[in-house]
Structure formats: C-alpha cells, structure tokens
Design a protein around this motif. Sequence first.
Motif, mmCIF file in Angstrom:
data_model
loop_
_atom_site.group_PDB
_atom_site.id
_atom_site.type_symbol
_atom_site.label_atom_id
_atom_site.label_comp_id
_atom_site.label_asym_id
_atom_site.label_seq_id
_atom_site.Cartn_x
_atom_site.Cartn_y
_atom_site.Cartn_z
ATOM 1 N N GLY A 45 0.776 -1.226 0.000
ATOM 2 C CA GLY A 45 0.000 0.000 0.000
ATOM 3 C C GLY A 45 0.806 1.273 0.000
ATOM 4 O O GLY A 45 0.247 2.371 0.118
ATOM 5 N N LYS A 46 2.123 1.164 -0.133
ATOM 6 C CA LYS A 46 2.983 2.348 -0.106
ATOM 7 C C LYS A 46 3.802 2.441 -1.383
ATOM 8 O O LYS A 46 3.932 1.489 -2.137
ATOM 9 C CB LYS A 46 3.891 2.313 1.119
ATOM 10 N N GLN A 47 4.379 3.628 -1.596
ATOM 11 C CA GLN A 47 5.196 3.833 -2.777
ATOM 12 C C GLN A 47 6.571 3.213 -2.603
ATOM 13 O O GLN A 47 7.056 3.026 -1.490
ATOM 14 C CB GLN A 47 5.323 5.334 -3.054
ATOM 15 N N ARG A 48 7.186 2.937 -3.733
ATOM 16 C CA ARG A 48 8.556 2.440 -3.735
ATOM 17 C C ARG A 48 9.503 3.624 -3.524
ATOM 18 O O ARG A 48 9.341 4.687 -4.132
ATOM 19 C CB ARG A 48 8.857 1.773 -5.087
ATOM 20 N N TRP A 49 10.505 3.434 -2.636
ATOM 21 C CA TRP A 49 11.448 4.523 -2.413
ATOM 22 C C TRP A 49 12.870 4.007 -2.241
ATOM 23 O O TRP A 49 13.078 2.833 -1.905
ATOM 24 C CB TRP A 49 11.022 5.395 -1.226
ATOM 25 N N LEU A 50 13.803 4.918 -2.472
ATOM 26 C CA LEU A 50 15.214 4.567 -2.473
ATOM 27 C C LEU A 50 15.725 4.302 -1.060
ATOM 28 O O LEU A 50 15.561 5.131 -0.166
ATOM 29 C CB LEU A 50 16.030 5.682 -3.116
ATOM 30 N N VAL A 51 16.367 3.160 -0.882
ATOM 31 C CA VAL A 51 16.989 2.810 0.386
ATOM 32 C C VAL A 51 18.465 3.209 0.385
ATOM 33 O O VAL A 51 18.950 3.846 1.311
ATOM 34 C CB VAL A 51 16.860 1.301 0.652
ATOM 35 N N ALA A 52 19.165 2.817 -0.668
ATOM 36 C CA ALA A 52 20.595 3.110 -0.749
ATOM 37 C C ALA A 52 21.038 3.030 -2.198
ATOM 38 O O ALA A 52 20.464 2.271 -2.983
ATOM 39 C CB ALA A 52 21.399 2.127 0.094
#
Length: 120
Positions: free
Chosen positions: A42-49
């Motif tokens: 239910g959430k957007q994909r985002w950059l971890v590293a």
Amino acid sequence: QVQLVESGGGLVQPGGSLRLSCAASGSIFSINAMGWYRQAPGKQRWLVAAITSAGNTNYADSVKGRFTISRDNAKNTVYLQMNSLKPEDTAVYYCNALITTMVFGEYDYWGQGTQVTVSS
C-alpha cells in the motif's frame, strides 16, 4: 538482454541481519549507479541506498548506520548488508541499475524483487 537477479531475502527476527545480493547479466557495456529500493504494501517504492561506479554511496535517513551498500564491479553485483533490522523494514526490496548496452544505450533496469520480513 539484461537481467538483474536478486537473492538473500527472507524472514528474520527484529535485531537480526540479512544480506541481499543482485547480479546483473547480459550484454552489458558498463554499469553506472546501482541501488536498492523497497516497497511496503500500500505504499510507494522509495530509495533505500545507492552506490555509484566510483563507490560513492547515499542512504535514506531511516537506514543510515544500519544498512551498508557495496558492489563488486568485476562481478556486476551489488549488495545490501542490513543489520539491526526493525519490523518497519519489512518490504519487497528491488534492485536497480543504470546500465549501458551496445544496442539500447543507457537504460534503467529493475530486478524482480525479494521479500524481507522482520517479525518475531
């Protein structure tokens, strides 16, 4: 054709560690930046590293000091060492790489994703 194949996900208890790997294969001329993203339900994909070909790294604030990204250019592989895992780290983790091929030039490639679940 280029493929990114991830491995290393799984179930781990809070405070535990996991190491993700992502190997790029195919008709690769060069690889620029490589990185790991994550997406919770239910959430957007985002950059971890992320890591450049020169080894410069960038981390999301929520993982600084716990996660380490590295790469082996000879093996076209990027790693994500995850320590002190928390339940909120639970997500599908995706490998991403900016790859140049002789046919298509520079293009953004994605892996299939690997599930990381942090739970007791």
